[in-house]
Design an enzyme around this catalytic site. Structure first.
Site, PDB file in Angstrom:
ATOM      1  N   LYS A  56       1.043  -1.193   0.148  1.00  0.00           N
ATOM      2  CA  LYS A  56       0.311   0.202   0.010  1.00  0.00           C
ATOM      3  C   LYS A  56       0.816   1.400   0.146  1.00  0.00           C
ATOM      4  O   LYS A  56       0.217   2.419  -0.749  1.00  0.00           O
ATOM      5  CB  LYS A  56      -1.299   0.209   1.258  1.00  0.00           C
ATOM      6  CG  LYS A  56      -1.610   0.795   1.094  1.00  0.00           C
ATOM      7  CD  LYS A  56      -2.968   1.213   2.666  1.00  0.00           C
ATOM      8  CE  LYS A  56      -4.094   2.146   2.678  1.00  0.00           C
ATOM      9  NZ  LYS A  56      -5.309   2.273   3.184  1.00  0.00           N
ATOM     10  N   ASP A  83       5.417  -1.464  12.019  1.00  0.00           N
ATOM     11  CA  ASP A  83       3.450  -1.596  12.562  1.00  0.00           C
ATOM     12  C   ASP A  83       3.814  -1.127  13.871  1.00  0.00           C
ATOM     13  O   ASP A  83       4.481  -2.295  14.369  1.00  0.00           O
ATOM     14  CB  ASP A  83       3.980  -3.557  12.592  1.00  0.00           C
ATOM     15  CG  ASP A  83       2.703  -3.760  12.909  1.00  0.00           C
ATOM     16  OD1 ASP A  83       1.862  -2.920  13.568  1.00  0.00           O
ATOM     17  OD2 ASP A  83       2.234  -5.406  12.213  1.00  0.00           O
ATOM     18  N   ASN A 110       1.909  10.483  13.051  1.00  0.00           N
ATOM     19  CA  ASN A 110       0.571  10.346  13.234  1.00  0.00           C
ATOM     20  C   ASN A 110      -0.309   9.026  12.900  1.00  0.00           C
ATOM     21  O   ASN A 110      -1.356   9.622  13.257  1.00  0.00           O
ATOM     22  CB  ASN A 110       1.047  11.223  11.527  1.00  0.00           C
ATOM     23  CG  ASN A 110      -0.601  11.120  10.825  1.00  0.00           C
ATOM     24  OD1 ASN A 110      -1.669  11.398  11.115  1.00  0.00           O
ATOM     25  ND2 ASN A 110      -1.455   9.256   9.912  1.00  0.00           N
ATOM     26  N   TYR A 202     -10.620   6.646  23.266  1.00  0.00           N
ATOM     27  CA  TYR A 202      -9.152   6.914  22.426  1.00  0.00           C
ATOM     28  C   TYR A 202      -9.480   7.987  23.401  1.00  0.00           C
ATOM     29  O   TYR A 202      -8.303   8.748  23.576  1.00  0.00           O
ATOM     30  CB  TYR A 202     -10.298   7.647  21.660  1.00  0.00           C
ATOM     31  CG  TYR A 202      -9.472   8.791  21.038  1.00  0.00           C
ATOM     32  CD1 TYR A 202      -8.689   7.929  19.556  1.00  0.00           C
ATOM     33  CD2 TYR A 202      -9.553   9.600  20.500  1.00  0.00           C
ATOM     34  CE1 TYR A 202      -8.021   8.660  18.844  1.00  0.00           C
ATOM     35  CE2 TYR A 202      -9.331  11.028  19.675  1.00  0.00           C
ATOM     36  CZ  TYR A 202      -8.320  10.324  18.682  1.00  0.00           C
ATOM     37  OH  TYR A 202      -7.448  10.809  17.894  1.00  0.00           O
ATOM     38  N   LYS A 206      -5.442   9.333  24.096  1.00  0.00           N
ATOM     39  CA  LYS A 206      -4.246  10.796  23.762  1.00  0.00           C
ATOM     40  C   LYS A 206      -4.186  11.770  25.084  1.00  0.00           C
ATOM     41  O   LYS A 206      -3.200  12.611  24.689  1.00  0.00           O
ATOM     42  CB  LYS A 206      -5.897  11.764  22.501  1.00  0.00           C
ATOM     43  CG  LYS A 206      -5.824  11.096  21.607  1.00  0.00           C
ATOM     44  CD  LYS A 206      -4.458  11.034  20.803  1.00  0.00           C
ATOM     45  CE  LYS A 206      -4.877  10.257  19.704  1.00  0.00           C
ATOM     46  NZ  LYS A 206      -3.344  10.774  18.826  1.00  0.00           N
TER      47      LYS A 206
END
Length: 328
Positions: A56, A83, A110, A202, A206
């Site tokens: 990809k 990974d 990112n 999530y 963070k």
């Protein structure tokens, strides 16, 4: 946080990254790929796409080089497997990167995921904690000497921009559940199957990222490393594609009204990585503005969690790698 997001101005004219190099993790889709495109159109000379799926990644490279605005500048694009759910892969990446890229000017962290369900990672931690937090701390621990040496060679600080989320301020479970009261460690609390609401998972991961950034920044020399974190707001990417259909429909409706385009999200990441000055070191950018440290992190309980998190993370990292001087 207002429902309608404020307008974002484009990047200033005159940015020229000729002779500069960058590495982007999670670069094969969404904001990572768009950030890569924008950096290349700004004349970036060398780009490393850090991707889990190399096939990809190669397709992304070919698509970028097929863009006339990019191909006319003749950049060098390289693919390197990473990974972030596999510590062995992270270590291999960190050893290989300096061999294919002697000097790096920009590192953009990112790669990230958002999950409702508790998913175990092969590393033994919960997957969101591993991918969003621990993988990035391991990358920083293993790459810091290389990034510092790069700055010495270029004469300018290496820029590290970590993509965060303002959700860590408003959706975290920590203020209500006090992990150090209910568990012996913060990572144990986050790894447990039943302690966290699906809608906080999530944000909690963070929150760890923001705390680590605030702890690491004072330990590095801003003349060598400028480290910041940026939240590009809600952006129309595929990060919610994992949701059940009934939730995805609702989120897609909200996106249709509220979300920014991927291009605008990319502007904000590039702004943090290239435009923001040394005053952004150790700071969290909401769009282009420096935000105050969140109320929870400033609280006594938050400060205690941050200190304990640093210690726990160092213990985890020592199991995998030798810590650089800044982290000892």
């Amino acid at each position: 946080m207002p429902f309608f997001q404020p307008k974002v101005t484009p990047l200033p004219s005159g940015i020229d990254l000729q002779g500069k190099s960058a590495v982007i993790t999670g670069a094969s889709a969404g904001l990572g790929l768009e950030t890569a495109r924008q950096l290349l159109t700004l004349n970036l000379s060398t780009l490393v796409l850090a991707v889990r799926n190399e096939s990809k990644g190669k397709a992304c490279m070919e698509a970028l080089l097929a863009d006339l605005d990019i191909s006319s500048k003749s950049p060098t694009i390289k693919i390197l497997k990473l990974d972030v759910n596999d510590n062995t892969s992270i270590i291999s990446f960190s050893k290989t990167l300096p061999q294919i890229l002697p000097v790096v000017d920009i590192l953009i962290l990112n790669a990230g995921i958002s999950r409702l369900k508790h998913n175990p990672s092969p590393t033994g931690h919960e997957e969101s904690v591993q991918v969003n937090y621990l993988a990035n701390t391991l990358l920083l621990a293993t790459l810091l000497p290389y990034l510092t040496t790069s700055a010495s060679q270029t004469g300018s600080p290496t820029r590290i921009t970590w993509v965060g989320s303002r959700m860590h301020e408003i959706m975290t479970s920590f203020p209500k559940k006090s992990p150090l009261v209910t568990h012996t460690s913060i990572l144990e609390y986050l790894d447990a199957k039943s302690t966290i609401s699906p809608f906080s998972r999530y944000a909690d991961s963070k929150l760890l990222c923001a705390m680590f950034m605030y702890s690491l920044a004072p330990r590095v020399d801003p003349r060598k490393i400028v480290l910041n974190m940026v939240c590009p707001g809600m952006v129309d990417t595929g990060i919610s594609d994992f949701l059940p259909v009934y939730w995805r429909v609702l989120v897609d409706l909200v996106k249709a009204v509220r979300a920014r385009s991927v291009e605008v999200g990319g502007w904000l990441i590039v702004n943090a990585a290239v435009v923001a000055g040394e005053e952004s070191h150790g700071r969290f950018l909401g769009d282009k503005e420096v935000l105050e440290v969140s109320k929870y992190i400033r609280s006594e309980a938050g400060r205690e969690v941050q200190e304990n998190l640093w210690d726990e993370t160092m213990v985890e990292l020592r199991k995998i790698t030798t810590l650089p001087e800044e982290l000892r």
